[in-house]
Write an enzyme that holds these catalytic residues in place. Structure first.
Site, short mmCIF file in Angstrom:
data_model
loop_
_atom_site.label_atom_id
_atom_site.label_comp_id
_atom_site.label_asym_id
_atom_site.label_seq_id
_atom_site.Cartn_x
_atom_site.Cartn_y
_atom_site.Cartn_z
N ASP A 25 0.83 -1.28 -0.12
CA ASP A 25 -0.01 -0.01 0.08
C ASP A 25 0.83 0.97 0.00
O ASP A 25 2.14 1.15 0.13
CB ASP A 25 -1.01 0.05 1.04
N ASN A 38 -7.51 -1.08 13.60
CA ASN A 38 -8.70 -1.01 13.23
C ASN A 38 -8.93 -2.55 12.60
O ASN A 38 -10.14 -2.70 12.26
CB ASN A 38 -9.20 0.08 12.55
N HIS A 75 -7.29 -3.47 10.04
CA HIS A 75 -7.29 -3.12 8.58
C HIS A 75 -5.87 -4.09 8.20
O HIS A 75 -5.05 -4.50 9.04
CB HIS A 75 -7.11 -1.76 8.04
N GLU A 81 -9.53 -1.09 4.84
CA GLU A 81 -10.22 -0.54 5.97
C GLU A 81 -11.41 -1.27 6.21
O GLU A 81 -12.06 -1.99 5.19
CB GLU A 81 -10.36 0.98 5.83
P1 PGA Z 1 2.23 -1.45 12.55
O1 PGA Z 1 1.18 -1.07 11.49
O2 PGA Z 1 3.05 -2.69 12.15
O3 PGA Z 1 3.05 0.02 12.65
O4 PGA Z 1 1.57 -1.77 13.83
C1 PGA Z 1 0.23 -2.19 11.04
C2 PGA Z 1 -0.83 -1.82 10.19
O5 PGA Z 1 -1.33 -0.65 10.32
O6 PGA Z 1 -0.88 -2.50 9.09
#
Ligand code: PGA
Length: 246
Positions: A67, A136, A138, A143
């Site tokens: 992404d 959340n 995702h 999302e």
């Molecule tokens: P993080 O992010 O590894 O910084 O916790 C995870 C994500 O948002 O997919």
């Protein structure tokens, strides 16, 4: 889905890196899709070190980014582009011809989605995806509420994603939209490796494993994946009813 719980972040990262190396050994021209974020940092460092140590041939693999924050230029150290080069492609000596990342500065979002969709389909789908889990639920920028059949798409970012996302940037930036490989391609990936560590991810892991399987919490979809592996450390597993650390 297979759940693997490790004593600590180090153990998890070594195991995740080994799994990626095994995939490359099995299929030297694999298409690998990598997430960014805090979670996979050590996995990628272990991977780069392992590849050097074992002399693994990675010259035939292809890499795509999971992404990107739209509108954030590649030289910004909070961009996914910058992260992947810094933690993976430079240490692993990957040639630019092996890498396809999203163009965050595109003026034609539709064409950018088509371009990545066609890279994925030309290679027969993604062989291995490494993903983290957002607070959340995702996966990438899929999302809550994203359609399960969504291919690469542009999406407004959830409030939680925008708030948590600030941690990646050293300066103040506006992050409103993201572009992401879609849930359809996540679910079709030959292997989906999801990783999470730390106490703050414990409620998220509980929901992913014990909550309802729904696109309202995309990470829970790993339970429907044909080859989903969830690797967590004992802190992230600590709220699971089904896990006893003894
Ligand atoms: P993080 O992010 O590894 O910084 O916790 C995870 C994500 O948002 O997919």
């Amino acid at each position: 889905m297979e759940l693997k719980v490790f004593d600590n972040y180090g153990g998890l990262s070594v195991a995740a890196a080994e799994m990626i190396m095994d995939c490359i050994k099995d299929k030297p021209d694999a298409l690998l899709c990598f997430a960014t974020g805090d979670t996979p940092k050590l996995t990628y460092q272990e991977l780069a070190a392992g590849i050097k140590r074992e002399g693994t041939d990675i010259s035939k693999c292809f890499f795509i980014g999971l992404d990107e924050w739209l509108g954030i230029p590649p030289h910004n150290n909070g961009s996914c582009h910058y992260f992947l080069h810094h933690y993976l492609f430079s240490p692993m000596g990957i040639s630019p011809r092996q890498v396809h990342l999203f163009d965050a500065m595109t003026t034609n979002e539709e064409d950018e989605c088509k371009r990545m969709n066609s890279i994925i389909s030309k290679r027969g789908g993604i062989d291995l995806m490494v993903v983290g889990i957002g607070m959340n639920g995702h996966i990438g920028f899929n999302e809550p509420g994203t359609a399960i059949d969504a291919a690469v798409h542009v999406t407004p970012l959830d409030e939680m994603t925008k708030n948590v996302g600030k941690k990646y940037f050293t300066e103040e930036v506006t992050i409103n939209k993201g572009i992401t490989v879609g849930l359809k391609q996540v679910m079709q990936a030959k292997t989906l490796l999801m990783i999470a560590n730390g106490k703050k991810k414990a409620p998220v892991i509980k929901k992913a494993i014990e909550g309802e399987i729904s696109t309202d919490f995309p990470a829970a979809l790993i339970r429907k994946h044909h080859n989903g592996i969830l690797m967590v450390d004992s802190e992230a597993a600590s709220e699971l009813k089904t896990y006893f650390n003894d």
